[in-house]
Design a protein around this motif. Structure first.
Motif, PDB file in Angstrom:
ATOM      1  N   GLY A 138      -2.698 -10.511   1.389  1.00  0.00           N
ATOM      2  CA  GLY A 138      -3.832 -10.689   0.835  1.00  0.00           C
ATOM      3  C   GLY A 138      -3.599  -9.973  -0.314  1.00  0.00           C
ATOM      4  N   THR A 187       0.448 -16.134  12.112  1.00  0.00           N
ATOM      5  CA  THR A 187      -0.622 -14.503  11.962  1.00  0.00           C
ATOM      6  C   THR A 187      -1.441 -14.603  10.805  1.00  0.00           C
ATOM      7  OG1 THR A 187       0.776 -13.512  13.531  1.00  0.00           O
ATOM      8  CG2 THR A 187      -0.553 -12.084  11.622  1.00  0.00           C
ATOM      9  N   GLU A 236      -1.493  -8.733   5.873  1.00  0.00           N
ATOM     10  CA  GLU A 236      -2.183  -7.595   5.039  1.00  0.00           C
ATOM     11  C   GLU A 236      -1.893  -8.038   3.574  1.00  0.00           C
ATOM     12  OE1 GLU A 236      -1.960  -3.310   4.177  1.00  0.00           O
ATOM     13  OE2 GLU A 236      -1.779  -3.700   6.297  1.00  0.00           O
ATOM     14  N   LEU A 237      -0.152  -7.790   3.543  1.00  0.00           N
ATOM     15  CA  LEU A 237       0.535  -8.696   2.333  1.00  0.00           C
ATOM     16  C   LEU A 237       0.176  -9.520   1.475  1.00  0.00           C
ATOM     17  CD1 LEU A 237       4.166  -6.432   2.950  1.00  0.00           C
ATOM     18  CD2 LEU A 237       1.740  -5.563   1.080  1.00  0.00           C
ATOM     19  N   ALA A 257       4.165  -0.427   7.845  1.00  0.00           N
ATOM     20  CA  ALA A 257       2.834   0.721   7.450  1.00  0.00           C
ATOM     21  C   ALA A 257       3.535   0.557   5.830  1.00  0.00           C
ATOM     22  CB  ALA A 257       1.910   1.473   7.463  1.00  0.00           C
ATOM     23  N   VAL A 284       4.475  -1.959   4.004  1.00  0.00           N
ATOM     24  CA  VAL A 284       3.203  -2.553   3.213  1.00  0.00           C
ATOM     25  C   VAL A 284       3.513  -1.527   2.462  1.00  0.00           C
ATOM     26  CG1 VAL A 284       0.682  -2.639   3.268  1.00  0.00           C
ATOM     27  CG2 VAL A 284       1.928  -3.666   4.922  1.00  0.00           C
ATOM     28  N   GLU A 311       1.660  -8.840  11.879  1.00  0.00           N
ATOM     29  CA  GLU A 311       0.370  -8.046  10.811  1.00  0.00           C
ATOM     30  C   GLU A 311       0.334  -7.151   8.921  1.00  0.00           C
ATOM     31  OE1 GLU A 311       0.109  -8.581  15.061  1.00  0.00           O
ATOM     32  OE2 GLU A 311       1.386  -7.562  13.804  1.00  0.00           O
ATOM     33  N   ALA A 312       1.644  -6.886   9.026  1.00  0.00           N
ATOM     34  CA  ALA A 312       1.874  -6.447   8.104  1.00  0.00           C
ATOM     35  C   ALA A 312       1.692  -8.199   6.793  1.00  0.00           C
ATOM     36  CB  ALA A 312       3.109  -5.516   8.110  1.00  0.00           C
ATOM     37  N   ALA A 357      -4.779 -15.496   9.037  1.00  0.00           N
ATOM     38  CA  ALA A 357      -5.540 -14.723   8.300  1.00  0.00           C
ATOM     39  C   ALA A 357      -6.115 -15.303   6.391  1.00  0.00           C
ATOM     40  CB  ALA A 357      -4.572 -13.457   7.444  1.00  0.00           C
ATOM     41  N   THR A 358      -5.640 -15.458   5.812  1.00  0.00           N
ATOM     42  CA  THR A 358      -5.590 -16.740   4.464  1.00  0.00           C
ATOM     43  C   THR A 358      -5.882 -18.280   4.368  1.00  0.00           C
ATOM     44  OG1 THR A 358      -5.252 -16.134   2.007  1.00  0.00           O
ATOM     45  CG2 THR A 358      -3.546 -15.812   4.174  1.00  0.00           C
ATOM     46  N   ARG A 368       3.619  -2.802  -1.767  1.00  0.00           N
ATOM     47  CA  ARG A 368       2.245  -2.939  -2.326  1.00  0.00           C
ATOM     48  C   ARG A 368       3.033  -2.484  -4.371  1.00  0.00           C
ATOM     49  NH1 ARG A 368      -3.232  -3.708  -1.696  1.00  0.00           N
ATOM     50  NH2 ARG A 368      -2.801  -4.199   0.888  1.00  0.00           N
TER      51      ARG A 368
END
Length: 302
Positions: free
Chosen positions: A150, A173, A147-148, A113, A116, A143-144, A177-178, A120
């Motif tokens: 995105g 993953t 997320e990034l 987290a 990430v 998962e990180a 996710a994308t 950002r």
């Protein structure tokens, strides 16, 4: 922005006064682009990002952008402590860079987290496309990274750990996710040695520090790999890259110092490395010269 081909990581030349030698850097970058680089990654690890202050960095970025002259994308390194990373990101944008290679934060490790949030905030500061560099204390969870992926500015992920189980899970993953285009890179030192392994995961892009001093060898290897010429690939790996890696591993920091020495051996006055790195000993530089000569012979460019 999609990258392709051999990615060029120039050194940062220093003059007799210890300052950045901008004319030498301009020649270095221009010659690399003319030789066939697919992209320029300036002021990164090979370019001694760790030893540049903000003024040095700004001049390196602006000089590299001018020398590339729009022919290929120019990415600039950023990283370290968050305030510094944000300042470098803004300087890269002001200098005309096309994107950032985001190096690890300074010293401390952080949970996914925190990493990430770090990515950002730097991406927001620069407003440039960002490639994340997983290396050292920057170890991302699948998962990180998903997320990034995105985040609009984050366009790729460069792996410098060599943990293939983790990287495979990250790739799967992210793809789950994308469906946006998101590129993966092999970022291990002397990456060519592990290119066949990374290609098995579908990771075809890689950093080429060798291109900085022997583009003939780097391009011959790239052609051999992409054309599935296994015999030439093995000859280059065995006769050039393996002895280079064995020499590299004798002294900490030689992954950069040997590259700069190679640039000098090929006729460009790149100057010394800055502390805490050390230049190769005369004996090691002689070994490097012999390794380069062998590589050029194998590549048919002697």
């Amino acid at each position: 922005m999609r990258l392709d081909g051999v990615l060029f990581f120039p050194v940062t030349p220093f003059g007799p006064d210890g300052d950045v030698a901008e004319p030498v850097l301009a020649r270095h970058v221009a010659e690399g682009v003319a030789a066939g680089a697919g992209g320029v990654f300036t002021a990164c690890g090979t370019g001694e990002f760790n030893a540049l202050d903000l003024g040095d960095y700004s001049r390196v970025v602006a000089t590299s952008v001018a020398a590339a002259d729009g022919r290929v994308p120019v990415f600039a390194g950023a990283g370290g402590a968050l305030p510094s990373a944000r300042a470098f990101a803004r300087a890269a944008a002001a200098g005309g860079a096309d994107g950032l290679l985001l190096l690890p934060p300074y010293l401390v490790g952080g949970p996914p987290a925190g990493l990430v949030r770090y990515v950002r905030e730097v991406a927001e500061a620069g407003g440039l496309p960002v490639i994340i560099y997983q290396r050292g204390n920057a170890r991302f969870s699948p998962e990180a990274v998903a997320e990034l992926a995105g985040v609009p500015e984050v366009i790729g992920f460069k792996d410098g750990l060599g943990d293939f189980d983790l990287l495979q899970r990250i790739i799967l993953t992210v793809r789950r996710a994308t469906d946006r285009e998101f590129q993966f890179f092999n970022g291990l030192p002397t990456a060519e040695l592990t290119v066949p392994a990374y290609r098995g995961l579908g990771v075809t892009l890689y950093s080429s520090a060798v291109f900085a001093f022997a583009p003939e060898i780097a391009l011959a290897f790239y052609k051999a790999v992409t054309s599935e010429d296994e015999a030439l690939t093995e000859r280059l790996l065995t006769g050039f890259y393996l002895p280079l890696v064995e020499l590299r591993d004798r002294v900490p920091g030689y992954a950069v110092s040997l590259v700069k020495a190679g640039v000098r051996l090929r006729g460009l006055a790149a100057g010394p490395v800055r502390p805490p790195l050390v230049d190769p000993s005369p004996e090691h530089e002689a070994e490097l010269a012999a390794i380069i000569a062998t590589g050029l012979e194998i590549a048919g460019a002697a």
